[in-house]
Scaffold this active site. Structure first.
Site, PDB file in Angstrom:
ATOM      1  CE1 TYR A 166      -6.903   9.304  -1.636  1.00 27.38           C
ATOM      2  CE2 TYR A 166      -6.216   7.460  -3.018  1.00 27.38           C
ATOM      3  CZ  TYR A 166      -6.004   8.291  -1.931  1.00 27.38           C
ATOM      4  OH  TYR A 166      -4.897   8.110  -1.142  1.00 27.38           O
TER       5      TYR A 166
ATOM      6  CE1 TYR B  70      -2.198   8.236  -3.295  1.00 26.75           C
ATOM      7  CE2 TYR B  70      -1.051   6.150  -3.546  1.00 26.75           C
ATOM      8  CZ  TYR B  70      -2.053   6.901  -2.978  1.00 26.75           C
ATOM      9  OH  TYR B  70      -2.916   6.314  -2.072  1.00 26.75           O
TER      10      TYR B  70
ATOM     11  CE  LYS C 150       2.631  12.019  -1.508  1.00 30.58           C
ATOM     12  NZ  LYS C 150       3.428  10.855  -1.921  1.00 30.58           N
TER      13      LYS C 150
ATOM     14  CG  HIS D 129      -2.060  -1.160  -3.008  1.00 32.61           C
ATOM     15  ND1 HIS D 129      -3.067  -0.388  -2.462  1.00 32.61           N
ATOM     16  CD2 HIS D 129      -2.230  -2.397  -2.504  1.00 32.61           C
ATOM     17  CE1 HIS D 129      -3.811  -1.133  -1.661  1.00 32.61           C
ATOM     18  NE2 HIS D 129      -3.311  -2.353  -1.677  1.00 32.61           N
TER      19      HIS D 129
ATOM     20  N   PRO E 226      -5.090  14.160   4.683  1.00 27.37           N
ATOM     21  CG  PRO E 226      -6.765  12.831   5.610  1.00 27.37           C
ATOM     22  CD  PRO E 226      -6.251  14.239   5.589  1.00 27.37           C
TER      23      PRO E 226
END
Length: 406
Positions: free
Chosen positions: A204, A395, A300, A75, A296
């Site tokens: 998200y 991220y 991480k 990704h 979550p």
């Protein structure tokens, strides 16, 4: 009592324990893993599936990356959606080339199990009454029972990879350890289904109905999450109700791509931030969930466990190569710097993306003011390149620390 010996005793055969064992073995450092559950039980735990760049590189160093590299989905970006407005965070461009790999924890664990078995490395599954002893001395040992026989495992070091409820953290006296915890007023309802993902990257989403995450395990298997009250139960949520609610929380053009189907698994997980300091007591080292838990939202949890493994593996390798035991004193400080950074990012993402209602509990700030603060956060971080770069760097994960600096 039967006495056996190894250099490193590893408690817990989850991905962190297995990865540590594999890395150490490739450096010629003997290790034995003790796991209280069966191998099938360990593989049945459905967990995270986003691997930071550093974690993926560590899997390659361990020599178990063949299936990950063949089947994992790289990704290069991730989407944040606020009330229908979509912002793509271009991870690769904003970080100068780093990405994440979507590859399930179950698959990583299975690959590591198979590699350990192929190398004929010892693992005691269904080990009962596991207990470390004398971890402050130069001769620690672990006692346990297996198939009705009592064992004593003599070792140089003990790695506690046995999770939040394991025995390792409890071995550190209460007066020595400090524990920090934040429990969030909601949970995540997760559903796994053999349906193609609704999007090729993670989404998200924050809406008036609450938070949702559209994730995936493969080209044919999807993983979705919904923010739900802690009072909700699995039986409250039929598959149909889940799909209907998910579509309400996703942007309309994404919701149209959602392919529904029967669930393989549904579960509700409470969210918490937790850190234990120190992460080391004598020759006992805490790794992963034994020392820290993150919500979550920032992906991480598994990745922080991997960075613990990387730090401990490098330190133990240096100790056995040089004979200098001073390196072991660095573990907790090095690990905790990255842990607290991951905790902060996960806390921040959780604050930004969820609806707290009246239960904010953030320094006495009322709900309306907290909402205004989070709106301001969105405006800056999503609408400026510098803000998006901060999110991207966090991220994909910060680089692992180099022991040569110490």
């Amino acid at each position: 009592m039967k006495t056996i010996q190894t250099q490193v005793a590893i408690i817990g055969a989850g991905p962190s324990g297995l990865l540590l064992g594999q890395l150490l073995a490739r450096k010629g450092i003997s290790n034995i893993i003790l796991e209280r559950k069966t191998g099938d039980y360990v593989l049945g735990r459905i967990r995270a599936g986003i691997l930071e760049q550093g974690f993926a590189d560590l899997v390659r160093e361990a020599g178990v990356a063949e299936r990950m590299d063949a089947e994992g989905h790289v990704h290069e970006g991730v989407e944040l959606v606020v009330n229908g407005e979509r912002t793509r965070i271009d991870l690769k461009e904003l970080t100068g080339g780093d990405v994440v790999v979507c590859y399930g924890q179950v698959e990583i664990t299975q690959d590591l199990m198979e590699a350990r078995q192929a190398a004929s490395l010892e693992t005691y599954y269904e080990a009962d009454k596991v207990q470390p002893h004398d971890v402050k001395s130069d001769k620690p040992y672990v006692t346990f029972e297996h198939q009705g026989e009592e064992y004593r495992l003599d070792c140089d070091f003990v790695a506690g990879c046995d999770g939040f409820h394991g025995v390792s953290r409890q071995t550190i006296p209460e007066e020595v350890r400090t524990e920090f915890e934040r429990v969030y007023p909601f949970g995540w309802l997760g559903m796994l289904a053999d349906t193609p993902p609704c999007h090729d990257e993670l989404i998200y989403a924050k809406s008036e109905y609450g938070f949702a995450l559209a994730s995936q395990r493969s080209a044919t298997r999807s993983r979705y999450y919904l923010q739900v009250p802690l009072t909700d139960k699995i039986e409250d949520w039929s598959d149909e109700a889940f799909w209907d609610e998910l579509k309400k929380r996703l942007p309309a053009e994404i919701a149209e791509n959602v392919v529904t189907g029967p669930s393989i698994e549904k579960s509700i997980a409470p969210l918490r931030s937790f850190v234990c300091e120190p992460m080391q007591y004598g020759n006992l080292f805490l790794v992963g969930d034994a020392a820290h838990i993150v919500p979550p939202t920032g992906a991480k949890g598994l990745n922080l466990a991997a960075s613990d493994v990387a730090t401990l593996y490098k330190i133990l390798t240096r100790v056995y190569e040089t004979g200098d035991r001073r390196y072991i004193e660095q573990y907790s400080d090095i690990a905790l710097r990255r842990v607290w950074n991951g905790e902060r990012f996960s806390w921040w993402m959780t604050n930004m993306m969820h609806d707290f209602g009246e239960e904010v509990s953030n320094g006495g700030i009322d709900a309306q003011m907290f909402g205004r603060f989070m709106k301001s956060e969105f405006n800056y971080y999503l609408n400026s390149e510098n803000g998006r770069k901060v999110i991207a760097e966090q991220y994909v994960g910060l680089p692992y620390e180099d022991l040569n600096e110490y």
